[in-house]
Design a protein around this motif. Sequence first.
Motif, mmCIF file in Angstrom:
data_model
loop_
_atom_site.group_PDB
_atom_site.id
_atom_site.type_symbol
_atom_site.label_atom_id
_atom_site.label_comp_id
_atom_site.label_asym_id
_atom_site.label_seq_id
_atom_site.Cartn_x
_atom_site.Cartn_y
_atom_site.Cartn_z
ATOM 1 N N THR A 1 0.966 -1.444 0.073
ATOM 2 C CA THR A 1 0.079 0.000 -0.038
ATOM 3 C C THR A 1 0.807 1.175 0.242
ATOM 4 O OG1 THR A 1 -1.623 -1.190 1.346
ATOM 5 C CG2 THR A 1 -1.708 1.180 1.178
ATOM 6 N N ILE A 2 1.771 1.312 1.001
ATOM 7 C CA ILE A 2 2.595 2.441 0.829
ATOM 8 C C ILE A 2 3.673 2.463 -0.239
ATOM 9 C CG2 ILE A 2 4.496 3.772 2.539
ATOM 10 C CD1 ILE A 2 1.876 3.314 3.998
ATOM 11 N N ALA B 1 3.265 1.764 -3.358
ATOM 12 C CA ALA B 1 2.245 2.165 -4.569
ATOM 13 C C ALA B 1 1.999 3.759 -4.351
ATOM 14 C CB ALA B 1 0.856 1.278 -4.919
ATOM 15 N N LEU B 2 1.561 4.042 -3.066
ATOM 16 C CA LEU B 2 1.279 5.541 -2.917
ATOM 17 C C LEU B 2 2.614 6.422 -2.903
ATOM 18 C CD1 LEU B 2 -1.135 5.298 0.177
ATOM 19 C CD2 LEU B 2 -1.634 6.292 -1.890
ATOM 20 N N LEU B 3 3.697 5.817 -2.291
ATOM 21 C CA LEU B 3 4.767 6.620 -2.202
ATOM 22 C C LEU B 3 5.491 6.668 -4.039
ATOM 23 C CD1 LEU B 3 7.202 8.012 -1.064
ATOM 24 C CD2 LEU B 3 8.326 5.724 -0.989
ATOM 25 N N THR C 1 3.669 6.893 -6.539
ATOM 26 C CA THR C 1 2.987 7.817 -7.049
ATOM 27 C C THR C 1 3.221 9.230 -6.909
ATOM 28 O OG1 THR C 1 0.897 6.372 -7.395
ATOM 29 C CG2 THR C 1 0.384 8.685 -7.562
ATOM 30 N N ALA C 2 3.608 9.293 -5.631
ATOM 31 C CA ALA C 2 3.540 10.643 -4.991
ATOM 32 C C ALA C 2 5.057 11.341 -5.446
ATOM 33 C CB ALA C 2 3.974 10.745 -3.473
ATOM 34 N N THR D 1 -1.866 7.472 9.347
ATOM 35 C CA THR D 1 -2.587 7.032 7.970
ATOM 36 C C THR D 1 -1.167 6.866 6.684
ATOM 37 O OG1 THR D 1 -2.678 9.147 7.089
ATOM 38 C CG2 THR D 1 -4.545 8.544 8.408
ATOM 39 N N PRO D 2 -1.782 6.180 5.684
ATOM 40 C CA PRO D 2 -0.747 5.861 4.597
ATOM 41 C C PRO D 2 -0.566 7.105 4.031
ATOM 42 C CG PRO D 2 -2.612 4.211 4.447
ATOM 43 C CD PRO D 2 -3.053 5.153 5.960
ATOM 44 N N ASP D 3 -1.567 8.004 3.865
ATOM 45 C CA ASP D 3 -0.898 9.373 3.460
ATOM 46 C C ASP D 3 -0.007 10.306 4.133
ATOM 47 O OD1 ASP D 3 -2.495 8.974 0.920
ATOM 48 O OD2 ASP D 3 -4.389 9.891 1.880
ATOM 49 N N VAL E 1 3.272 8.856 3.682
ATOM 50 C CA VAL E 1 4.153 9.073 2.314
ATOM 51 C C VAL E 1 4.622 10.484 2.416
ATOM 52 C CG1 VAL E 1 3.460 9.468 0.199
ATOM 53 C CG2 VAL E 1 2.875 7.497 0.962
ATOM 54 N N THR E 2 3.740 11.380 2.946
ATOM 55 C CA THR E 2 4.348 12.691 3.316
ATOM 56 C C THR E 2 5.417 12.938 4.066
ATOM 57 O OG1 THR E 2 1.968 13.548 3.347
ATOM 58 C CG2 THR E 2 3.470 15.000 4.179
#
Length: 166
Positions: A14-15, A17-19, A21-22, A147-149, A152-153
């Motif tokens: 999850t992290i 994939a989000l990272l 993209t970010a 949170t995952p977001d 990532v931040t």
Amino acid sequence: MIVLIGFMGAGKTTIGALLATAIDRPFIDLDRLVENSAGCTIAQIFSRWGEADFRRREFEALQHLPAGWNGVLAVGGGAPMHPEAQLVLNSATVIYLQTSLDHVIARLGNDPSRPMLRNKNLEELFNARSVIYGALADITIWVEDITPDQIVTNLKSLLANLKPTD
Ligand code: S3P
């Protein structure tokens, strides 16, 4: 290449994939590569051919990443234990998603898709792996109660602050 490591259930996929993209990089989940090339699930690989066969496939998938590939890679919880995999990780930026074993158990229960969860000495495995994860990591981030977001931040600024030699 950025590699996410950590125990089962830490949220590497999850992290990762989000990272990816970010920071606008491609994402690969090593377990999915193994499943795709085997044509069956990880649970099936374990039950048909055993853990050693899975480890061989896992390392093979790692070795076959395109040379110079510079994306975000999530690897299974056992991948960093392989001494030759550690050599590959040495040339990557390694992020350790750190959790407690209680969190893993609460999150995954007895997930049948993860055969290693049924290991008789799960706590021992967790403790031994945690030492290796910590030693390999350029960045360690605690991933409970956040949170995952937000993770990532935080990772984006930790990555920006890494010295070039890290
Ligand atoms: C394993 C973790 C799994 C998967 C396989 C073995 C392990 O990946 O590679 O079931 O040895 O811890 P996740 O960490 O993504 O669950």
